[in-house]
Design a protein around this motif. Structure first.
Motif, PDB file in Angstrom:
ATOM      1  N   ALA A   1       0.820  -1.217   0.000  1.00 10.97           N
ATOM      2  CA  ALA A   1       0.000   0.000   0.000  1.00 10.97           C
ATOM      3  C   ALA A   1       0.853   1.266   0.000  1.00 10.97           C
ATOM      4  N   ASN A   2       2.026   1.206  -0.605  1.00 10.21           N
ATOM      5  CA  ASN A   2       2.906   2.358  -0.762  1.00 10.21           C
ATOM      6  C   ASN A   2       3.266   2.517  -2.237  1.00 10.21           C
ATOM      7  N   ASN A   3       3.801   3.674  -2.580  1.00 10.09           N
ATOM      8  CA  ASN A   3       4.274   3.897  -3.938  1.00 10.09           C
ATOM      9  C   ASN A   3       5.768   4.212  -3.917  1.00 10.09           C
ATOM     10  N   HIS A   4       6.295   4.747  -5.006  1.00 15.35           N
ATOM     11  CA  HIS A   4       7.749   4.924  -5.104  1.00 15.35           C
ATOM     12  C   HIS A   4       8.302   5.910  -4.082  1.00 15.35           C
ATOM     13  N   HIS A   5       7.450   6.691  -3.421  1.00 14.56           N
ATOM     14  CA  HIS A   5       7.946   7.605  -2.386  1.00 14.56           C
ATOM     15  C   HIS A   5       8.559   6.849  -1.198  1.00 14.56           C
ATOM     16  N   TRP A   6       8.248   5.553  -1.083  1.00  9.87           N
ATOM     17  CA  TRP A   6       8.880   4.695  -0.070  1.00  9.87           C
ATOM     18  C   TRP A   6      10.399   4.867  -0.076  1.00  9.87           C
ATOM     19  N   TRP A   7      10.959   5.133  -1.254  1.00  8.27           N
ATOM     20  CA  TRP A   7      12.416   5.191  -1.421  1.00  8.27           C
ATOM     21  C   TRP A   7      12.966   6.608  -1.441  1.00  8.27           C
ATOM     22  N   ASP A   8      12.130   7.617  -1.257  1.00  5.94           N
ATOM     23  CA  ASP A   8      12.597   8.996  -1.397  1.00  5.94           C
ATOM     24  C   ASP A   8      13.758   9.315  -0.458  1.00  5.94           C
TER      25      ASP A   8
END
Length: 263
Positions: A39-46
């Motif tokens: 339930a996350n998007n690429h911002h997980w890695w920001d």
């Protein structure tokens, strides 16, 4: 059309079931696919993407159901999400890439590793009847009706108290995608709950790095031994004191064993 933010471009791929999946990438370096949690998007890695930019072309995707990717009513499973990641690589003309998946992203990475080589797994489990599941109090804390209570419970599971004191203002990159519709959020939950690679893990033929923490209730650390016992060629690394979002809390040191492994 692709768009550019700083030195990363955002574009999209279309899967074999006609779902549009957005992704971010750089143009140069050895490809590294970053696979985020449920339930996350690429911002997980920001907060940590920059730790790999000097050595890799980082590629992250918005899973189906998240961000600006399509949000279908069904089609959610870890094998399906793995195929979506492969569709992104195909759209970029990449035949082989390193992969780093954490939480549900580690489950997705397991399926990619079964069918495509080169992975690192972080804070994940094999799923199925042999996995060590989170305890009942954790499940109840995440099933509360009050969204703010759930967010607080998730924050406590993701980060240690000392780190939260020092970073009380955030941003905290791992607490979910607020744009997800309820059906997609439920689809991600079912995908993670139904994940089971137990029988497939021995077929992984490439070296695999397993990362975990010693203080972890969301995905208990005993799953490390289960994964290492099933995957033929593994290395393990334990981060002391951190919780589920060890890669963010332990930055920049948490990126070192991953970079060393892929080098």
């Amino acid at each position: 059309m692709p768009t550019t933010t700083e030195d990363h471009s955002t574009s999209y791929a279309r899967t074999d079931d006609r779902i549009v999946v957005t992704h971010r990438s750089r143009d140069t370096g050895r490809p590294l696919v970053l696979l985020d949690g449920q339930a996350n998007n690429h911002h997980w890695w920001d907060g940590v993407r920059g730790d790999f930019d000097k050595t890799h072309r980082t590629i992250s995707l918005g899973y189906r159901g998240t961000g600006t990717s399509d949000k279908p009513r069904d089609g959610y499973s870890t094998p399906r999400l793995a195929q979506d990641a492969v569709a992104v690589l195909d759209s970029l003309g990449i035949e082989r890439a390193d992969g780093y998946g954490t939480s549900m992203g580690g489950q997705v990475a397991q399926w990619i590793a079964v069918r495509h080589p080169g992975r690192a797994l972080g804070c994940t489990s094999p799923g199925g009847p042999y996995a060590v599941e989170r305890d009942t109090p954790v499940r109840r804390s995440l099933a509360q009706a009050d969204p703010e209570a759930v967010r607080q419970a998730l924050t406590d599971l993701m980060y240690s108290p000392g780190w939260l004191v020092r970073h009380s203002a955030g941003p905290h990159h791992t607490l979910g995608d607020p744009t997800m519709p309820p059906l997609a959020r439920c689809g991600h939950l079912l995908a993670s709950d139904r994940h089971n690679t137990w029988e497939a893990l021995p077929s992984i033929t490439v070296p695999t790095l397993i990362l975990h923490t010693d203080h972890h209730r969301l995905t208990p650390a005993r799953n490390v031994a289960l994964l290492a016992g099933r995957i033929p060629d593994t290395r393990t690394h334990l981060f002391p004191g951190a919780r589920h979002a060890y890669f963010e809390e332990g930055r920049p040191e948490a990126g070192t064993p991953v970079r060393d492994f892929f080098s």
